[in-house]
Write a protein that holds these residues in place. Structure first.
Motif: not given
Ligand code: PBG
Length: 326
Positions: A54-56, A80-81, A208-214
């Protein structure tokens, strides 16, 4: 009596094999997916995608320099906000993390390599879906189209040469094309994730993007059912009719039949996304010493080209491009 047929004659030397090879694989055929995180002071490795961070903003630029030096065809950005909300505002905010990164890459690289932006809401929504939700929790197709149009404009303003809608909403390509043209961005290319299956191979990407579906949800009401083949032609045809400049099949290895079909069906450029799970499987087996990872990577990417893809989005882009260079 004829002599027996001897196809082996053409396989005798490396030079002969190279001369008659039907398929090529070059760095220019590869596009690197990259992740950029908002508000970090150091890059963070992604465990499930060995070799990726996950880049800066700073580490992103360094990585793109290396990719450019290796001759890769392009990069595609995922954001990634720092905060998420119901609408996924970070996707269409001019100061959203991908828009900031696009401006930076445009300043540094201009049009020297193709800078693409994935266009979706899921990295930005608190519920993890690719669209906005109705009161009953279902994804609202048409309300989502308005937000995709806003995201496309924000990305085009920030300097994306290519926007790549990946949310699988009906009518998304037409809505984006109309919005871009209305604001004077008629040169912005649309690369449509036209054929995108609901696949378990996206697992590492979600880490990688930290997404989890509710609520343990999934994407099967918008992504395609992997039991279907004809449906892929229909999806691709619709996207081309709506103005897609390039169409994609995703994932790649398990869907080579679909790629072969589309190569015959459409006359626009065709690409394939060799997705996170496809990469991680090779890496994991190679780390165990069970396969030669570099050889398998080249074999898989070449097979995707052979099936009909003009270019490939792949997490192998940098290492394979560097290996292909003399
Ligand atoms: C959605 C999106 C996904 C990927 C690319 N865009 C994830 C999903 O549909 O859940 C997956 C890519 C990969 O697995 O490498 N914006």
């Amino acid at each position: 009596m004829f002599p027996i047929e001897r196809p082996r004659r053409l396989r005798r030397t490396g030079a002969l094999r190279r001369l008659v090879a039907e398929t090529s694989l070059t760095p220019a055929d590869l596009v690197a997916p990259l992740f950029v995180a908002e508000g970090r002071d150091a890059p963070r490795p992604i465990a499930a995608l060995p070799g990726h961070d996950q880049h800066t903003l700073e580490s992103l630029v360094v990585e793109v320099r290396a990719l450019h030096a290796a001759g890769v065809g392009g990069v595609i950005l995922f954001g990634l906000p720092a905060t998420k909300d119901d609408l996924g505002s970070g996707a269409f905010d001019d100061d959203g993390v991908v828009q900031v990164a696009l401006r930076r890459l445009r300043d540094e690289f201009g049009d020297e390599l193709v800078v693409m932006a994935d266009l979706c809401l899921d990295e930005y929504t608190s519920h993890g879906h690719c669209g906005v939700l109705r009161a009953d929790g279902a994804v609202d197709n048409d309300a989502t189209l308005d937000l995709y149009a806003r995201a496309a404009l924000a990305q085009a303003r920030a300097g994306a040469a290519v926007v790549a809608p990946s949310g699988m909403m009906d009518g998304q390509v037409g809505a984006i094309r109309t919005a871009l043209d209305a604001e004077g961005y008629s040169d912005t290319v649309i690369m449509a994730y036209a054929v995108k299956y609901a696949s378990a191979l996206y697992g590492p990407f979600r880490e990688a993007v930290g997404v989890e579906i509710a609520d343990g949800g999934d994407r099967r009401s918008y992504q395609q059912d992997f039991r279907n083949r004809r449906e892929a032609w229909r999806e691709a045809r619709l996207d081309v009719d709506e103005g897609a400049d390039i169409v994609m099949v995703k994932p790649a290895m398990t869907y080579l039949d679909i790629l072969g079909d589309l190569r015959r069906e459409v006359d626009v450029p065709l690409c394939a996304y060799h997705v996170s799970g496809e990469y991680s499987m090779v890496k994991a087996a190679a780390a165990n010493g069970w396969i030669d990872g570099d050889a398998v990577a080249v074999e898989q990417l070449t097979a995707i080209r052979r099936a009909g893809a003009d270019f490939i989005l792949t997490y192998f882009a940098r290492e394979v491009a560097e290996a292909l260079n003399p």
